[in-house]
Each structure stands twice: as structure tokens, then as C-alpha cells.
Design a protein around this motif. Structure first.
Motif, PDB file in Angstrom:
ATOM      1  N   SER A 192       0.829  -1.207   0.000  1.00  0.00           N
ATOM      2  CA  SER A 192       0.000   0.000   0.000  1.00  0.00           C
ATOM      3  C   SER A 192       0.866   1.261   0.000  1.00  0.00           C
ATOM      4  CB  SER A 192      -0.852  -0.047   1.276  1.00  0.00           C
ATOM      5  OG  SER A 192      -1.190   1.231   1.722  1.00  0.00           O
ATOM      6  N   SER A 193       0.473   2.243  -0.799  1.00  0.00           N
ATOM      7  CA  SER A 193       1.219   3.516  -0.751  1.00  0.00           C
ATOM      8  C   SER A 193       0.946   4.216   0.574  1.00  0.00           C
ATOM      9  CB  SER A 193       0.837   4.420  -1.920  1.00  0.00           C
ATOM     10  OG  SER A 193      -0.486   4.891  -1.778  1.00  0.00           O
ATOM     11  N   LEU A 194      -0.299   4.088   1.067  1.00  0.00           N
ATOM     12  CA  LEU A 194      -0.655   4.745   2.330  1.00  0.00           C
ATOM     13  C   LEU A 194       0.204   4.195   3.473  1.00  0.00           C
ATOM     14  CD1 LEU A 194      -2.446   6.507   4.180  1.00  0.00           C
ATOM     15  CD2 LEU A 194      -4.073   4.623   4.261  1.00  0.00           C
ATOM     16  N   CYS A 195       0.264   2.866   3.563  1.00  0.00           N
ATOM     17  CA  CYS A 195       0.957   2.271   4.714  1.00  0.00           C
ATOM     18  C   CYS A 195       2.469   2.313   4.565  1.00  0.00           C
ATOM     19  CB  CYS A 195       0.453   0.853   4.941  1.00  0.00           C
ATOM     20  SG  CYS A 195      -1.309   0.843   5.295  1.00  0.00           S
ATOM     21  N   PRO A 203       3.421  11.674   4.311  1.00  0.00           N
ATOM     22  CA  PRO A 203       2.059  11.639   3.761  1.00  0.00           C
ATOM     23  C   PRO A 203       1.996  10.821   2.464  1.00  0.00           C
ATOM     24  CG  PRO A 203       3.089  13.761   3.304  1.00  0.00           C
ATOM     25  CD  PRO A 203       4.055  12.996   4.149  1.00  0.00           C
ATOM     26  N   ASP A 204       0.783  10.363   2.164  1.00  0.00           N
ATOM     27  CA  ASP A 204       0.564   9.488   1.002  1.00  0.00           C
ATOM     28  C   ASP A 204       0.358  10.345  -0.251  1.00  0.00           C
ATOM     29  OD1 ASP A 204      -0.119   7.346  -0.638  1.00  0.00           O
ATOM     30  OD2 ASP A 204      -2.140   7.133   0.200  1.00  0.00           O
ATOM     31  N   ILE A 205       1.431  11.011  -0.692  1.00  0.00           N
ATOM     32  CA  ILE A 205       1.303  11.926  -1.845  1.00  0.00           C
ATOM     33  C   ILE A 205       2.399  11.641  -2.885  1.00  0.00           C
ATOM     34  CG2 ILE A 205       0.100  13.820  -0.627  1.00  0.00           C
ATOM     35  CD1 ILE A 205       2.858  15.155  -0.205  1.00  0.00           C
ATOM     36  N   PHE A 230       1.383  -4.387  -6.208  1.00  0.00           N
ATOM     37  CA  PHE A 230       2.028  -3.128  -5.828  1.00  0.00           C
ATOM     38  C   PHE A 230       1.089  -1.959  -6.088  1.00  0.00           C
ATOM     39  CE2 PHE A 230       4.871   0.483  -6.972  1.00  0.00           C
ATOM     40  CZ  PHE A 230       5.540   0.595  -5.770  1.00  0.00           C
ATOM     41  N   ASP A 231       0.952  -1.105  -5.086  1.00  0.00           N
ATOM     42  CA  ASP A 231       0.159   0.114  -5.247  1.00  0.00           C
ATOM     43  C   ASP A 231       1.050   1.151  -5.933  1.00  0.00           C
ATOM     44  OD1 ASP A 231      -1.232   2.461  -4.991  1.00  0.00           O
ATOM     45  OD2 ASP A 231      -1.493   2.343  -2.818  1.00  0.00           O
ATOM     46  N   GLY A 232       0.815   1.369  -7.211  1.00  0.00           N
ATOM     47  CA  GLY A 232       1.686   2.249  -7.998  1.00  0.00           C
ATOM     48  C   GLY A 232       1.217   3.690  -8.031  1.00  0.00           C
ATOM     49  N   ASP A 233       0.263   4.060  -7.152  1.00  0.00           N
ATOM     50  CA  ASP A 233      -0.291   5.433  -7.155  1.00  0.00           C
ATOM     51  C   ASP A 233      -0.756   5.780  -8.577  1.00  0.00           C
ATOM     52  OD1 ASP A 233       0.042   6.091  -4.378  1.00  0.00           O
ATOM     53  OD2 ASP A 233       2.181   6.289  -4.736  1.00  0.00           O
ATOM     54  N   THR A 234      -0.324   6.944  -9.098  1.00  0.00           N
ATOM     55  CA  THR A 234      -0.774   7.328 -10.455  1.00  0.00           C
ATOM     56  C   THR A 234       0.087   6.675 -11.535  1.00  0.00           C
ATOM     57  OG1 THR A 234       0.720   9.209 -10.616  1.00  0.00           O
ATOM     58  CG2 THR A 234      -1.432   9.620  -9.594  1.00  0.00           C
ATOM     59  N   ILE A 258      -2.568   1.081 -10.930  1.00  0.00           N
ATOM     60  CA  ILE A 258      -2.376   2.531 -11.066  1.00  0.00           C
ATOM     61  C   ILE A 258      -3.736   3.216 -11.123  1.00  0.00           C
ATOM     62  CG2 ILE A 258      -0.045   2.631 -12.003  1.00  0.00           C
ATOM     63  CD1 ILE A 258      -1.322   2.774 -14.824  1.00  0.00           C
ATOM     64  N   GLU A 259      -3.816   4.384 -10.494  1.00  0.00           N
ATOM     65  CA  GLU A 259      -5.100   5.081 -10.406  1.00  0.00           C
ATOM     66  C   GLU A 259      -5.143   6.242 -11.392  1.00  0.00           C
ATOM     67  OE1 GLU A 259      -5.289   7.379  -6.410  1.00  0.00           O
ATOM     68  OE2 GLU A 259      -3.748   5.854  -6.122  1.00  0.00           O
ATOM     69  N   ASP A 260      -6.373   6.510 -11.870  1.00  0.00           N
ATOM     70  CA  ASP A 260      -6.503   7.505 -12.953  1.00  0.00           C
ATOM     71  C   ASP A 260      -6.599   8.928 -12.394  1.00  0.00           C
ATOM     72  OD1 ASP A 260      -9.049   7.162 -11.906  1.00  0.00           O
ATOM     73  OD2 ASP A 260     -10.036   6.776 -13.833  1.00  0.00           O
ATOM     74  N   LEU A 264      -0.886  16.434  -8.148  1.00  0.00           N
ATOM     75  CA  LEU A 264      -0.563  16.000  -6.785  1.00  0.00           C
ATOM     76  C   LEU A 264      -1.613  15.014  -6.295  1.00  0.00           C
ATOM     77  CD1 LEU A 264       1.216  16.183  -4.274  1.00  0.00           C
ATOM     78  CD2 LEU A 264      -0.277  18.022  -3.476  1.00  0.00           C
ATOM     79  N   LYS A 265      -1.191  13.755  -6.123  1.00  0.00           N
ATOM     80  CA  LYS A 265      -2.117  12.715  -5.664  1.00  0.00           C
ATOM     81  C   LYS A 265      -2.302  12.788  -4.161  1.00  0.00           C
ATOM     82  CE  LYS A 265      -1.633   9.097  -3.709  1.00  0.00           C
ATOM     83  NZ  LYS A 265      -1.711   7.811  -2.981  1.00  0.00           N
ATOM     84  N   LYS A 266      -3.562  12.707  -3.742  1.00  0.00           N
ATOM     85  CA  LYS A 266      -3.844  12.580  -2.305  1.00  0.00           C
ATOM     86  C   LYS A 266      -4.537  11.232  -2.114  1.00  0.00           C
ATOM     87  CE  LYS A 266      -2.847  16.936  -0.972  1.00  0.00           C
ATOM     88  NZ  LYS A 266      -3.786  18.044  -1.050  1.00  0.00           N
ATOM     89  N   ALA A 304      -6.031  -1.257 -13.757  1.00  0.00           N
ATOM     90  CA  ALA A 304      -6.415   0.161 -13.798  1.00  0.00           C
ATOM     91  C   ALA A 304      -7.425   0.453 -12.701  1.00  0.00           C
ATOM     92  CB  ALA A 304      -7.015   0.475 -15.164  1.00  0.00           C
ATOM     93  N   ARG A 305      -7.127   1.487 -11.928  1.00  0.00           N
ATOM     94  CA  ARG A 305      -7.987   1.843 -10.789  1.00  0.00           C
ATOM     95  C   ARG A 305      -8.791   3.082 -11.148  1.00  0.00           C
ATOM     96  NH1 ARG A 305      -5.479   2.954  -4.786  1.00  0.00           N
ATOM     97  NH2 ARG A 305      -6.895   4.597  -4.106  1.00  0.00           N
ATOM     98  N   ILE A 306     -10.083   2.967 -10.952  1.00  0.00           N
ATOM     99  CA  ILE A 306     -10.999   4.039 -11.373  1.00  0.00           C
ATOM    100  C   ILE A 306     -11.425   4.851 -10.155  1.00  0.00           C
ATOM    101  CG2 ILE A 306     -13.264   4.453 -12.405  1.00  0.00           C
ATOM    102  CD1 ILE A 306     -12.701   1.747 -13.940  1.00  0.00           C
TER     103      ILE A 306
HETATM  104 MG    MG Z   1      -2.452   4.115  -2.318  1.00  0.00          MG
END
Ligand code: MG
Ligand code: SPV
Length: 431
Positions: A192-195, A203-205, A230-234, A258-260, A264-266, A304-306
């Protein structure tokens, strides 16, 4: 002639198995059940050889009269069918999670007067070496990488838990529970990117850079065999994303999500409380396609994460994006929501599944946590990720301990809720 039954859950026949068969033969005709792939992964480990090869291996043992399939970890069904006079097993099943299996056998045999025979479990240097070699094989990149796709084919739902260190990796790898006579464990791990960020006090950015994220993966891989998502964020810039895919694939990671979002990702669980920008469909599709083009194996997955539901862009937008991302080459779709009611997630899954029966769906029920794995599977979900619960349980426990030591000016008051010193000293196996 009396019938003796035993069940094998192994990829390699060693002297322990041969001893068992030798003992069994003294009581009658020996029938061996070979545990199916599905049952084997719930039991102790992922098979490294095919079911057919395992059957063949057992068939070749002298003194084995018959080989059958055992589809469940618990024996009762098989025992009702073949009604053996004896069931024989190593005595290691008298304690720990395997005791549930023995209890189930005792219950089934009691119905018609069958007998359990416990023989001393063979565990010596040779057997240990064989065990270690199987484990090492499972940890090799080429085996680990493809395991996620294999699990999606084998499990009703792939149960995935967050890990961010060697220690949390060990929890994911080794935790087995016995519940209502069934054994269960996690199938896969989520970086997880958060953890991963939180563990570093950041921070998870997308601040924790990829080199550091890869280091976390490496720490986890050192002590585990289960597949990694793997949480690849964007995914970052397309020009950078392709390098990330190459590295992860080489390391033996099974999938990147990966999220769309862009800019700056939060963290998604902030929803619209903070400014977050969704990527265009065209640009995100370009990123997916670039990643798919660069990967070298058929095993690695780009999911792909929506973020449409998180960003309140509506169901139609989410569905339109899902189909576009699949067309661009995505190997799976993750749909996210921060509502406590799972309704919108289920609507998405049902409507997506009505059109697409194949592409795996991933969900992260952090907010909508009342839904069960079975319900998710009924709506076509293939992977469930428990994305942050280990971190969220550890932090309050550690904080309370710190507070109490400050309060009492000693550690005696906290001791009863701590792991005993002896246990922490022996927690980690030495090679
Ligand atoms: Mg994440
Ligand atoms: C994470 O675990 O970092 C995730 C899932 O991306 S969530 O925190 O719900 O966005």
C-alpha cells in the motif's frame, strides 16, 4: 482386506511419506488422497507441480493401491465415500491449526467405528532441506510473479492483506486460522502507498520515491513467498512508468495497480475534501498501453484503478472508463469507493460483469467493510484487498504502550499485553 486411508499435500515425496505408507501397509490396502490445487492453497502452500504430476508421484510409490482426489481439506466427505477402516497421519496434526482436521477425521470415523493411527512425524535435516527448497522455489521471481494469475483461476476470491515491512510480510505469509473446522490464510500481499508512506512518517502523496518503495518490496520478498500486488499510485509520468513496470516485473511482483489521477495525488479516502484531479481517459489509456507494451512476460498484470466514484463523477463515467481501460490493455479493473454502503460498488460490479465476464475486478473495502468476501465474489469480484488494517491496528497498540510507560514510569503495567520476550526472540526463523 482392510482399507487404510491417508492424504498427501506435497510436491515432493520424501522419507517421511514413505515411512507413513510403510506403516499404513501393515494395516491393509493403502489408498492415498491427493489434495486438489484449490484445497492445497488453503492448506499450506501453493503447488509447484501440477495436480496430475502429484498424482503420478504418489501412484509410483510401491505399496499404494489406489490414488484418489481429495477436494476438501477436511476428510469427512472422502471418508463417507470410501469408508476406510483406518486413517493414518503424522502425529504433527495433534496440535496447531491441523488439529481441526484430525478432529474432523475422528468425528467421521466414529460414525462407523473407524480408527485413527498417529505415527511419529518424521522431521530431520533431510526433510527440512526438502521443505526449504520448495519454499525457496516459491519465492523465486518467475514462480511468484505468475502466482496471482493462477490464484485468480483457482480461488473464488483472492484474499490480499497490506504489508509494508519484513515483519508484516511474515504475518501475511504465516498467519493461518482454524475457524469452524476450516483452515484459512491470505493468498497475496498489497504494498500500500498509504501504509508504506505512513511507516516512514510521510504523507501518502507519492513523496516516498520508487527506489524506497522497491526497497520495501525487497524486504517483504526476503521473508515471504506469496504474490505481491504493488500500489503504484498514479504511475507517474508515462516515461517513468515504463521503467517501473520493468523493475517490478524483474523483481517478481505480480501486478501494479495505477489510479486515474494526475497532478498531486492525495489518498482516495479524502474523497472530494481535498483537491484531486482525475486523468483524462485518453491519457490514462496511453499510460496503460505503454506499460503493457514494455512488459516482457505474460504473467505481469497492469490493473487500472478508477477514481470516478471517489471523485463523485458518477457511475456512467466509472463504467465508460472501465471499458476504455480494458480496451487499452488493462489486465484488471479496481473500483474504489469511500461510502460505507457497498451499493455503488456492487452496482458497478454487476453492470461491468454484464458486459465483461472475464477481466478481474479488484475492490478495497476499507469504508464499505460490512460486506463479506462471499458476497463480493457473488458480484464478480476476484481480488479483495485489506489495504490498511495491519497498520491501523499496530499504531493504537504502540501508542497506548508508549502512553502507559510514560504514565507509570516503568513497563510492568503494559507487560501483560505484550508478546513474551521468549517469543520475540524466537519469532524470526534463522536459516
Ligand atoms: Mg495508495
Ligand atoms: C492504499 O492502500 O494506499 C490505497 C488504498 O491506495 S486507499 O488508501 O483506500 O486509497
Amino acid at each position: 482386506m482392510k482399507k487404510v486411508y491417508t492424504c498427501f499435500c506435497t510436491d515432493v515425496i520424501h522419507e517421511g511419506h514413505l515411512n507413513l505408507i510403510h506403516e499404513a501397509k501393515k494395516y491393509g490396502d493403502v489408498i492415498v488422497g491427493v489434495l486438489s490445487d484449490q484445497a492445497m492453497i488453503r492448506f499450506n502452500r501453493f503447488p509447484t507441480v501440477t495436480f496430475e504430476e502429484r498424482v503420478e508421484m504418489v501412484r509410483n510409490i510401491e505399496d499404494v493401491s489406489e490414488v484418489i482426489v481429495q477436494n476438501e481439506i477436511l476428510y469427512d466427505q472422502v471418508l463417507h465415500e470410501i469408508r476406510p477402516d483406518y486413517v493414518i497421519h503424522g502425529d504433527n496434526w495433534k496440535k496447531g491449526p491441523m488439529k481441526a482436521i484430525r478432529d474432523n477425521v475422528v468425528g467421521a470415523l466414529a460414525e462407523y467405528g473407524g480408527i485413527v493411527i498417529d505415527v511419529p512425524y518424521t522431521y530431520n535435516e533431510n526433510v527440512k532441506r526438502i521443505d526449504d527448497r520448495i519454499k525457496e522455489k516459491l519465492a523465486m521471481p518467475e514462480y511468484r510473479r505468475r502466482r496471482l494469475r493462477q490464484l485468480i483461476g483457482l480461488c473464488p476470491i483472492v484474499k490480499t492483506i497490506e504489508v509494508h515491512s519484513g515483519l508484516t510480510g511474515l504475518i501475511a505469509e504465516k498467519t493461518v486460522v482454524e475457524n469452524n473446522g476450516e483452515l484459512d490464510q491470505f493468498d497475496a500481499m498489497w504494498i500500500s502507498s498509504l501504509c508504506d508512506s505512513t511507516a516512514k512518517g510521510k504523507p501518502d502523496i507519492e513523496l516516498v520515491d520508487m527506489t524506497s518503495r522497491f526497497r520495501t518490496i525487497d524486504d517483504v520478498m526476503e521473508v515471504t513467498t506469496k504474490p505481491i500486488i504493488f500500489d503504484g499510485d498514479t504511475g507517474g509520468l508515462i516515461e517513468h512508468f515504463v521503467y517501473t513496470v520493468r523493475t517490478l516485473e524483474r523483481m517478481g511482483v505480480s501486478a501494479i495497480i495505477i489510479e486515474d489521477k494526475t497532478g498531486l495525488k492525495k489518498n482516495s479516502l479524502f474523497g472530494t475534501e481535498v483537491e484531486q484531479t482525475q486523468d483524462t481517459i485518453e491519457h490514462f489509456c496511453e499510460k496503460i498501453t505503454a506499460g503493457k507494451k514494455i512488459q516482457l512476460t505474460d504473467d505481469f498484470m497492469i490493473i487500472a484503478r478508477i477514481e470516478s466514484l471517489i471523485l463523485e463523477q458518477g457511475m456512467e463515467d466509472a463504467l465508460q472508463r472501465a471499458h476504455a481501460y480494458v480496451k487499452a490493455g488493462a489486465d484488471g479493473i479496481m473500483i474504489h469507493s469511500r461510502k460505507t454502503d457497498p451499493a455503488e460498488i456492487l452496482e458497478f460490479c454487476d453492470r461491468f460483469r454484464a458486459v465483461n465476464k472475464e477481466i478481474p475486478i479488484v475492490v478495497v473495502p476499507s469504508s464499505f467493510n460490512s460486506i463479506t468476501e462471499a458476497e463480493l465474489a457473488e458480484h464478480g469480484v476476484n481480488i479483495v484487498i485489506y489495504a490498511n488494517q495491519l497498520t491501523r491496528s499496530a499504531f493504537p497498540a504502540m501508542e497506548q504502550t508508549a502512553k502507559d510507560i510514560l504514565k507509570y514510569h516503568r513497563a510492568q503495567e503494559v507487560d501483560s499485553r505484550l508478546m513474551p520476550i521468549k517469543q520475540i526472540l524466537t519469532l524470526i526463523d534463522e536459516l
